[in-house]
Motif scaffolding. Structure first.
Motif, PDB file in Angstrom:
ATOM      1  N   GLY A 137       0.802  -1.367   0.079  1.00 26.78           N
ATOM      2  CA  GLY A 137      -0.127  -0.006   0.081  1.00 26.78           C
ATOM      3  C   GLY A 137       0.828   1.253   0.090  1.00 26.78           C
ATOM      4  N   MET A 139       0.818   5.338   1.746  1.00 26.86           N
ATOM      5  CA  MET A 139       0.162   6.078   2.648  1.00 26.86           C
ATOM      6  C   MET A 139       0.415   7.437   2.454  1.00 26.86           C
ATOM      7  SD  MET A 139       0.729   5.957   6.772  1.00 26.86           S
ATOM      8  CE  MET A 139      -0.212   4.344   6.856  1.00 26.86           C
ATOM      9  N   TYR A 165      -9.749   2.310  -0.022  1.00 27.25           N
ATOM     10  CA  TYR A 165      -8.905   3.135   0.638  1.00 27.25           C
ATOM     11  C   TYR A 165      -9.513   2.962   2.161  1.00 27.25           C
ATOM     12  CZ  TYR A 165     -12.802   6.297   1.099  1.00 27.25           C
ATOM     13  OH  TYR A 165     -14.223   6.933   1.265  1.00 27.25           O
ATOM     14  N   THR A 173      -2.857   5.153  11.967  1.00 30.18           N
ATOM     15  CA  THR A 173      -1.734   5.616  10.993  1.00 30.18           C
ATOM     16  C   THR A 173      -0.381   4.804  11.695  1.00 30.18           C
ATOM     17  OG1 THR A 173      -2.519   7.588  10.047  1.00 30.18           O
ATOM     18  CG2 THR A 173      -0.124   7.290   9.843  1.00 30.18           C
ATOM     19  N   ARG A 176      -0.050   1.133  10.879  1.00 31.16           N
ATOM     20  CA  ARG A 176       0.259   0.744   9.916  1.00 31.16           C
ATOM     21  C   ARG A 176       1.672   1.037   9.559  1.00 31.16           C
ATOM     22  NH1 ARG A 176      -3.289  -2.755   7.679  1.00 31.16           N
ATOM     23  NH2 ARG A 176      -5.549  -1.867   7.704  1.00 31.16           N
ATOM     24  N   GLU A 177       1.978   2.126  10.083  1.00 31.94           N
ATOM     25  CA  GLU A 177       3.637   2.426   9.733  1.00 31.94           C
ATOM     26  C   GLU A 177       4.147   2.857  11.154  1.00 31.94           C
ATOM     27  OE1 GLU A 177       5.652   2.487   7.559  1.00 31.94           O
ATOM     28  OE2 GLU A 177       4.829   2.137   5.542  1.00 31.94           O
ATOM     29  N   SER A 189      -4.082  10.140   8.197  1.00 30.92           N
ATOM     30  CA  SER A 189      -3.594   9.571   6.721  1.00 30.92           C
ATOM     31  C   SER A 189      -4.581   9.117   6.042  1.00 30.92           C
ATOM     32  CB  SER A 189      -2.267   8.534   7.024  1.00 30.92           C
ATOM     33  OG  SER A 189      -2.826   7.334   7.462  1.00 30.92           O
ATOM     34  N   TRP A 191      -4.874   5.887   3.524  1.00 34.37           N
ATOM     35  CA  TRP A 191      -4.148   4.736   3.212  1.00 34.37           C
ATOM     36  C   TRP A 191      -4.696   3.781   2.071  1.00 34.37           C
ATOM     37  CZ3 TRP A 191      -4.609  -0.948   4.452  1.00 34.37           C
ATOM     38  CH2 TRP A 191      -3.569  -1.463   4.266  1.00 34.37           C
ATOM     39  N   VAL A 301       5.439   6.215   1.814  1.00 31.05           N
ATOM     40  CA  VAL A 301       4.764   7.101   2.849  1.00 31.05           C
ATOM     41  C   VAL A 301       5.198   8.635   2.051  1.00 31.05           C
ATOM     42  CG1 VAL A 301       4.851   8.479   4.988  1.00 31.05           C
ATOM     43  CG2 VAL A 301       5.110   6.045   4.850  1.00 31.05           C
TER      44      VAL A 301
END
Length: 426
Positions: A137, A139, A165, A173, A176-177, A189, A191, A301
């Protein structure tokens, strides 16, 4: 049918592969000495199928002047601007002011992006290519409320087009990261789980080898200098060596021709009677070995503050930034690299060895409105597949299949009306 493809960047090589798949005899003509050596060499690593948009944006026009005056802003221009730069800017302004055009073009590019995603999936299912491919994905960050609001506007269009999305708050967020924790302001964010990553240069080189193994002929070090015509047809291309040592035939005859020459397409288009106002929009990248994978992004990102894209490519981090109008100036100012370094350190400190980073600059073949040029040229055996701007890597697999469908007399899987070459005739 024998088809000559002009250009061995990612768009040209994917086009050659699509035509080869259909049983055509293909020759690829490239002025450099290998595939993927220009814009495809070290561009942004994301395949951002759900994050494509036209260049001629009314919002961008409003921000342009303030950005030009800010040191770390994403838009730069060499001063004084050349006549080519001014013509490109005037055309951009005209397209940006055309009511409804930006929204229509964005929808068209997102549809092409979705189709390209399908084509990449099919290609990767068929071939085992080593290019640091990933599917985790993309972001886009929002560091403040204004950025978060803009993301919600984009989310509405994605929803309308059926593109998957998720709108994430700050906590989601970081799930995910996680490397983003405590590094820079963060509100939330957007995604896009369907987007991917990969090294465009490695992909282009690997696919070129596959094409050669299947009978595609690559003529490297060959510059197209003219065309032999017969009424409405192009019969052959006149060539000369790009350097004195190249073994290049004087002519290459073919049944059909596909122009995929990136920033060279404007000059070559004139040889074929095609008006292609493509401008070389300059960008920069740093590619550094990872020091601590836990501090690096998992995928791609986009930092809304610097407009710098950070992507993990296997054991490397690539960060890309800037849109610069400087014609074909290949110099790399230290200030541009310093901005990219600041962007990396602000979000992913300690992730990569920036002292060992490789720097690069390249030129995206941008049309003044933004969509690529895909379709038939003025000569009835000339086809165009060029002008993809910052999204050549993303859109290459899809646009290659569309051109192949067009050559074989099929109805293209995506409407080519927004990408038609003749839209610049006036």
């Amino acid at each position: 049918m024998h088809i000559a493809v002009i250009g061995a960047g990612v768009v040209g090589v994917t086009t050659a592969y699509a035509l080869c798949q259909r049983g055509h005899q293909v020759t690829v003509i490239e002025r450099l000495d290998a595939a993927g050596m220009e814009t495809s060499r070290a561009n942004a690593g994301q395949r951002s199928y759900g994050y494509v948009y036209p260049w001629a944006s009314p919002a961008m026009i409003k921000k342009a002047l303030p950005w030009l005056l800010q040191q770390d802003a994403p838009l730069k221009m060499h001063l004084p601007p050349t006549a080519d730069t001014l013509r490109f800017l005037i055309a951009t302004w005209r397209f940006a002011q055309t009511p409804g055009l930006f929204d229509a073009n964005k929808r068209a590019m997102l549809r092409l992006g979705s189709y390209s995603r399908q084509c990449f999936q099919a290609l990767e299912d068929e071939l085992s290519l080593d290019f640091d491919s990933g599917h985790r994905g993309l972001m886009e960050l929002a560091s403040d409320a204004q950025s978060a609001k803009a993301l919600q506007v984009n989310a509405g269009l994605l929803n309308e087009l059926g593109i998957e999305y998720e709108s994430l708050d700050a906590a989601a967020t970081l799930e995910r990261e996680p490397a983003l924790a405590e590094h820079g302001p963060l509100v939330g964010s957007l995604w896009l789980p369907g987007d991917g990553t990969g090294d465009c240069y490695r992909f282009t080189q690997a696919l070129a080898r596959t094409c050669e193994a299947r009978g595609v002929c690559f003529q490297y070090g060959a510059q197209v200098v003219g065309a032999e015509r017969d009424k409405g047809h192009i019969r052959a291309l006149r060539l000369k060596p790009s350097d004195d040592g190249a073994d290049v035939p004087e002519c290459i005859a073919s049944d059909a021709f596909v122009l995929c020459a990136g920033t060279q397409s404007r000059r070559l288009g004139e040889l074929f009677g095609a008006k292609l106002p493509i401008y070389p929009v300059k960008g920069y990248s740093l590619t550094a070995p990872l020091l601590d994978p836990e501090r690096a992004p998992r995928s791609t990102v986009i930092d809304d503050r610097y407009k710098v894209v950070s992507t993990r490519l296997g054991s490397r981090l690539r960060a890309t930034g800037f849109v610069e109008l400087a014609d074909m100036d290949r110099r790399i100012p230290g200030s541009r690299l310093a901005t990219i370094r600041r962007a990396i350190e602000s979000r992913f400190p300690g992730a990569a060895d920036l002292d060992a980073a490789e720097s690069w600059t390249g030129f995206r073949p941008m049309t003044p409105d933004g969509p690529p040029v895909i379709g038939e040229g003025k000569r009835n055996n000339l086809y165009l597949n060029t002008g993809h701007g910052t999204f050549g890597w993303t859109l290459s697999a899809g646009s290659a299949q569309l051109v192949a469908q067009l050559i074989d007399g099929e109805t293209p899987a995506v409407s080519l009306e927004p990408f038609r070459p003749g839209r610049f005739a006036h």
